[in-house]
Write a protein that holds these residues in place. Structure first.
Motif, PDB file in Angstrom:
ATOM      1  N   LEU A   1       0.952  -1.188  -0.148  1.00 60.08           N
ATOM      2  CA  LEU A   1      -0.021  -0.148  -0.187  1.00 60.08           C
ATOM      3  C   LEU A   1       0.870   1.371   0.009  1.00 60.08           C
ATOM      4  N   SER A   2       2.094   1.135   0.462  1.00 60.28           N
ATOM      5  CA  SER A   2       2.866   2.310   0.811  1.00 60.28           C
ATOM      6  C   SER A   2       4.171   2.288  -0.397  1.00 60.28           C
ATOM      7  N   GLN A   3       3.726   1.585  -1.492  1.00 61.45           N
ATOM      8  CA  GLN A   3       4.930   1.579  -2.510  1.00 61.45           C
ATOM      9  C   GLN A   3       4.812   2.997  -3.079  1.00 61.45           C
ATOM     10  N   THR A   4       6.031   3.471  -3.584  1.00 61.92           N
ATOM     11  CA  THR A   4       6.496   4.574  -4.622  1.00 61.92           C
ATOM     12  C   THR A   4       7.012   3.966  -5.810  1.00 61.92           C
ATOM     13  N   LEU A   5       6.786   4.923  -6.642  1.00 60.45           N
ATOM     14  CA  LEU A   5       7.279   4.515  -8.003  1.00 60.45           C
ATOM     15  C   LEU A   5       9.059   4.567  -8.090  1.00 60.45           C
TER      16      LEU A   5
ATOM     17  N   ILE B   1      11.811   3.859 -14.352  1.00 61.02           N
ATOM     18  CA  ILE B   1      10.848   4.332 -15.363  1.00 61.02           C
ATOM     19  C   ILE B   1      11.772   5.234 -16.560  1.00 61.02           C
ATOM     20  N   GLN B   2      12.828   6.261 -15.834  1.00 60.63           N
ATOM     21  CA  GLN B   2      13.396   6.703 -16.731  1.00 60.63           C
ATOM     22  C   GLN B   2      14.311   5.983 -17.490  1.00 60.63           C
ATOM     23  N   LYS B   3      14.631   5.043 -17.191  1.00 60.21           N
ATOM     24  CA  LYS B   3      15.522   3.967 -18.057  1.00 60.21           C
ATOM     25  C   LYS B   3      14.586   3.454 -19.154  1.00 60.21           C
ATOM     26  N   ILE B   4      13.509   3.189 -18.827  1.00 62.24           N
ATOM     27  CA  ILE B   4      12.527   2.495 -19.621  1.00 62.24           C
ATOM     28  C   ILE B   4      12.686   3.478 -21.021  1.00 62.24           C
TER      29      ILE B   4
ATOM     30  N   VAL C   1       6.389   1.166 -12.635  1.00 59.08           N
ATOM     31  CA  VAL C   1       7.222   0.342 -11.872  1.00 59.08           C
ATOM     32  C   VAL C   1       7.383   0.748 -10.366  1.00 59.08           C
ATOM     33  N   VAL C   2       7.200  -0.099  -9.481  1.00 60.67           N
ATOM     34  CA  VAL C   2       7.301   0.482  -7.971  1.00 60.67           C
ATOM     35  C   VAL C   2       8.584   0.239  -7.483  1.00 60.67           C
ATOM     36  N   ASP C   3       9.000   0.859  -6.541  1.00 57.62           N
ATOM     37  CA  ASP C   3      10.226   0.572  -5.632  1.00 57.62           C
ATOM     38  C   ASP C   3       9.688  -0.121  -4.417  1.00 57.62           C
TER      39      ASP C   3
ATOM     40  N   ALA D   1      -1.833  -1.193  -9.505  1.00 61.69           N
ATOM     41  CA  ALA D   1      -2.644  -0.759 -10.660  1.00 61.69           C
ATOM     42  C   ALA D   1      -3.849  -1.679 -10.549  1.00 61.69           C
ATOM     43  N   GLN D   2      -4.915  -1.380 -10.738  1.00 68.05           N
ATOM     44  CA  GLN D   2      -6.321  -1.899 -10.718  1.00 68.05           C
ATOM     45  C   GLN D   2      -6.084  -3.301 -11.677  1.00 68.05           C
ATOM     46  N   GLU D   3      -5.540  -2.975 -12.648  1.00 69.54           N
ATOM     47  CA  GLU D   3      -5.898  -4.085 -13.889  1.00 69.54           C
ATOM     48  C   GLU D   3      -4.702  -5.071 -13.369  1.00 69.54           C
TER      49      GLU D   3
END
Length: 918
Positions: free
Chosen positions: A20-24, A29-32, A49-51, A181-183
């Motif tokens: 619940l407390s994840q951060t991106l 993401i920048q590398k993607i 993508v979460v950290d 993500a809900q999906e």
């Protein structure tokens, strides 16, 4: 126990709170974004993508993201990442499904929410109940469906050069476990995702080593440099996706094991070839025995996935225009053959982790340019694309997530369909014919009858037996597959697009086993016993003594039995009867074997080990009617530039227990071949005489394929200090000398054409085939020289398997070199002239008697041939004397994919009689 449960509960709560407390992970993401070459190739739903605080994403684990330029991981590294996921997440379970030929493990990774993983055995049991309507009524099935979850099997890395999916699946697994993500949450809760991370780890590691050794950093993709390692598996190259009927390779066995353990509702296999993303449905014609529900699911799911890719703004996704949907022998067709749903993707790939400017302007599929806008391709790519490894990762992952999402949204529908397809197959067995297939245990080759029964068992088909027969009743859930395997196919002659692969697979014909289709049950069902494990024909020994007769009927195990006798008893004498002989009241056909100076115990062991019947006697047969068997020293040639069929030949020889030596271009160049070998086999290869002589372009050399500390997977199953170049003209001349000095050169399919072109078999010439189209089908052939040792054990007419091989012929005055022809009619130049002859006095003509023309059986037994008149009368097998030796040229492949076992004894006859050919 309570303490253990308490700690587990704490761990689950911690996991949920941390989720619940994840951060991106902004760095990831920048590398993607950095490694994606165009905004339109950058899907928004992958930029989350979460950290995670306790579960490492690929960047934290490897130090770089998935799809980073120049970064690919070996199988052990990939498996270790999944092990780390399983250690740090209760949503991940890892399971080994076998071991490859080279000792690498096959793994699957199961992902779902914690509650589902804790009840995994329950859900597996539920799908097993849905798979068999005899155990589950429709009313029970409705309840089971509501208490079940679709099992979605996703696999990558079957073909080693298709290098995106094994990397992508790691990122997908992390995303499935950690994404808020809900999906993704919906997928976790409603679907059991089974990932096969690397279907073929042997080939994968060879290819990863190849990339780091040779292709990383090359400037141009289309520069002629070989992008693939010479070998993938120990035996099988690209055909590892053509083993679904044979189930001969460990990769296939692992896929089948997973299917029958999990009964996945859908299986999705990830490949790479066409731009930019193809989502399978196929142009048709579809296999007649695939349930219409599955065929409709292909359309719905294919279009759903294309729409999902388009919704991300990504161009180049399409369906329909690639592949047909006919041949049932692909690995993933274990699903379609067993009432599930088998699908595949083809993503554009660069055979590595480099970025290239790729030109797709001339690529066509189903007649249309890959860049054209069509009903099945709403948003085509531009004629050139600057394509990166990360682009590939993005496309495949977006498609797979969409497909998993469809399963999550339509879970009950998919499960209901799975049950209904099994129900339909069962009902057809009840209401339609045939009611059973009976396989007599008394065959010309009883061991092959047992083999056929075992192959049905391996396919999950139920087999019974009584004293005289193996019996497969059609009232069973896999009835459709049973009928498909046991009856001829009829590919539509008017199909608009050519078939994707072979089009005939009728096992009784391919195995040389007589099978009867019964439209009614005329035997005692209560006397049948279910066959639970593989059966074996135990050969019988009649009488005692030190001389035994083996009646020859072209059994597949005779040659290996002779080698076994020779290795176990050096004093044993082996003789062949070149003509039919009456002995001890029995008529022994040509090719029968006398085995002398062995005792009864040795005879019993040979009979048991090889499924052969032996009879004591034969001592009265005149020595003039016998010829001594000199078992040959055999070499199988490896071309280095194309090892596909050489691998199948090696596999066949090893499975049969026939000793051989692998040789390559260096052996041909070294010469003195006859001092080392009696027979050289040239398996089918792609290409022409130029390719055969020169091999891989020398400008790329030297190119070692050797095992080193840096590249430990190379050097197996063969090694060389330089793959480039071929045997050259020196090697070719040494091959000619080998034959002239008394050796036998056996050529299969395309190598027959090559050897003819190079002049070693100078009597052979190519024939213009005009409009002939001959995809892999079972057809009829006729013996022209019935007394040839090559044809021992065969009747005058018999079937064989032939694809689009070469069409060759001799001049009319050399037609006695043609041992076997295709079909029954003679060539036009062989039809006797009956008209007047200028310059000759008219001969008195006898009164004409009307002759009824005998109608020959159809040329095609199973499959389809267009314009068959172009091939009928032409040669299937040629025997050409060259000096003291012979070239035996097959214009088809009698060792095709370890499948056409009925044809293989033509080769075994050649080996037994290598020094007795006329």
């Amino acid at each position: 126990m309570k303490k253990h449960l308490y700690l587990l509960a704490i761990a689950v709560i911690f996991f949920q709170l941390s989720a619940l407390s994840q951060t991106l992970d902004e760095n990831y993401i920048q590398k993607i974004k950095e490694f994606t070459t165009d905004e339109r190739f950058l899907p928004k739903n992958l930029l989350d993508v979460v950290d995670h605080p306790s579960i490492p994403n690929p960047l934290k684990h490897f130090g770089h993201i998935i799809g980073a330029e120049g970064q690919i991981h070996r199988s052990e590294e990939i498996f270790n990442y999944y092990k780390k996921l399983a250690e740090t997440s209760p949503m991940v379970k890892m399971q080994q499904m076998g071991v490859s030929e080279e000792g690498r493990p096959f793994f699957i990774v199961i992902i779902a929410d914690e509650a589902t993983i804790s009840k995994l055995d329950h859900y597996k049991n539920q799908t097993a109940l849905l798979a068999d309507p005899r155990k589950t009524t429709p009313e029970q099935a409705e309840k089971i469906v509501m208490d079940s979850k679709p099992i979605y099997y996703v696999s990558g890395g079957m073909h080693a050069t298709e290098m995106g999916s094994p990397e992508m699946l790691m990122e997908l697994a992390y995303r499935l476990v950690t994404s808020p993500a809900q999906e993704i949450k919906k997928i976790r809760e409603n679907v059991i995702t089974v990932i096969n991370p690397i279907m073929e780890p042997d080939g994968w590691d060879k290819q990863v080593d190849w990339y780091y050794r040779y292709t990383k950093g090359r400037e141009n993709f289309d520069d002629g440099f070989p992008r693939s390692a010479p070998y993938w598996g120990k035996y099988v190259f690209h055909d590892n996706n053509r083993d679904g009927l044979q189930i001969s390779q460990e990769i296939t066995k692992s896929i089948f094991k997973a299917f029958f353990e999990f009964h996945p509702t859908v299986m999705l296999d990830l490949h790479e070839s066409v731009p930019l993303l193809y989502i399978s449905t196929g142009t048709g014609p579809y296999n007649d025995y695939v349930d219409p529900i599955t065929q409709s699911e292909w359309q719905v799911m294919g279009n759903h996935d294309v729409a999902a890719v388009a919704a991300q703004g990504m161009p180049g996704a399409f369906t329909w225009a690639f592949y047909d949907g006919w041949w049932p022998g692909y690995g993933i067709w274990v699903a379609n053959n067993h009432n599930s749903n088998g699908r595949f993707y083809e993503t554009y790939g660069n055979a590595g982790a480099d970025t290239y400017l790729r030109d797709i302007s001339t690529a066509r599929f189903a007649g249309d340019l890959a860049t054209s806008k069509e009903w099945y391709r709403p948003d085509p790519a531009t004629p050139q694309v600057y394509w990166s490894y990360r682009n590939n990762i993005n496309y495949t992952q977006v498609g797979v997530i969409a497909s998993l999402s469809y399963a999550a949204d339509n879970a009950q529908l998919l499960l209901s369909n799975f049950y209904k397809k099994a129900w339909n197959s069962l009902e057809k067995g009840k209401k339609e014919g045939p009611k059973a297939f009976t396989i007599s245990k008394s065959q010309k080759d009883p061991a092959m009858a047992a083999y056929l029964a075992n192959q049905l068992l391996a396919q999950g088909i139920e087999v019974h037996e009584n004293e005289t027969h193996y019996i497969a009743l059609t009232e069973q859930p896999y009835r459709n597959l049973l009928v498909s395997l046991m009856t001829p196919t009829a590919y539509p002659k008017d199909a608009k697009f050519p078939p994707y692969d072979a089009i005939a697979w009728t096992l009784p014909n391919l195995y040389g086993v007589e099978v009867k289709a019964k439209d009614s049950i005329d035997f005692n069902l209560s006397a049948l016993k279910a066959v639970r494990s593989p059966v074996k024909y135990e050969g019988k020994v009649d009488g005692q003594g030190n001389t035994f007769v083996l009646t020859y009927k072209a059994q597949n195990t005779v040659l290996p039995a002779l080698y076994a006798i020779r290795s176990q008893n050096r004093n044993a004498e082996l003789s062949i009867l070149p003509k039919s002989v009456v002995a001890d009241g029995d008529t022994l056909p040509a090719g029968s074997i006398l085995i002398k100076k062995i005792n009864t115990n040795q005879a019993v062991k040979i009979a048991s080990d090889f499924g052969l019947d032996l009879k004591a006697g034969g001592t009265g047969i005149s020595t003039a009617d016998q010829k001594q068997v000199q078992l040959p020293r055999v070499a199988i040639y490896n071309s280095w530039y194309n090892t596909q069929d050489e691998g199948w030949s090696r596999y066949t020889f090893e499975e049969r227990g026939i000793p051989y030596t692998s040789i390559d271009k260096e052996d041909l160049k070294a010469g003195n071949l006859k001092s080392k070998f009696d027979v050289i086999l040239l398996p089918r290869v792609r290409g022409n005489a130029k390719n055969f002589i020169h091999g891989i372009d020398k400008k790329f050399g030297p190119m070692p394929y050797t095992k080193t500390v840096q590249f430990p997977s190379h050097g197996f199953p063969a090694s060389t200090n330089d793959m480039t170049g071929g045997p050259g003209f020196v090697g070719l001349e040494n091959l000619r000398k080998f034959v002239e000095e008394g050796g036998l050169l056996i050529t299969l399919d395309n190598t027959s054409s090559i050897i003819a072109e190079l002049g070693i078999a100078s009597e052979l010439s190519p024939v213009s085939s005009g409009s002939l189209f001959h995809p892999g089908s079972i057809v009829m052939a006729k013996a022209r020289k019935t007394d040839s040792p090559i044809l021992y054990g065969y009747p005058e007419t018999f079937n064989l398997f032939r694809g689009n091989g070469p069409l060759l012929q001799t001049d009319k005055y050399n037609r006695d070199m043609m041992l076997v022809q295709y079909g029954f009619q003679p060539l036009k130049d062989e039809i006797p002239y009956e008209g007047p002859v200028m310059g000759m006095k008219e001969r008195r003509q006898s009164s004409k008697v009307d002759k009824k023309e005998e109608k020959n059986p159809p040329y095609v037994v199973s499959g389809m041939v267009r314009n068959e008149q172009e091939i009928i009368g032409h040669g299937a097998i040629f025997n050409m004397p060259v000096g003291r030796g012979h070239v035996l040229a097959f214009t088809f492949d009698p060792l095709h994919r370890y499948l056409n076992h009925h044809d293989a004894p033509l080769v075994w006859n050649a080996l037994i009689n290598w020094d007795k050919l006329k």
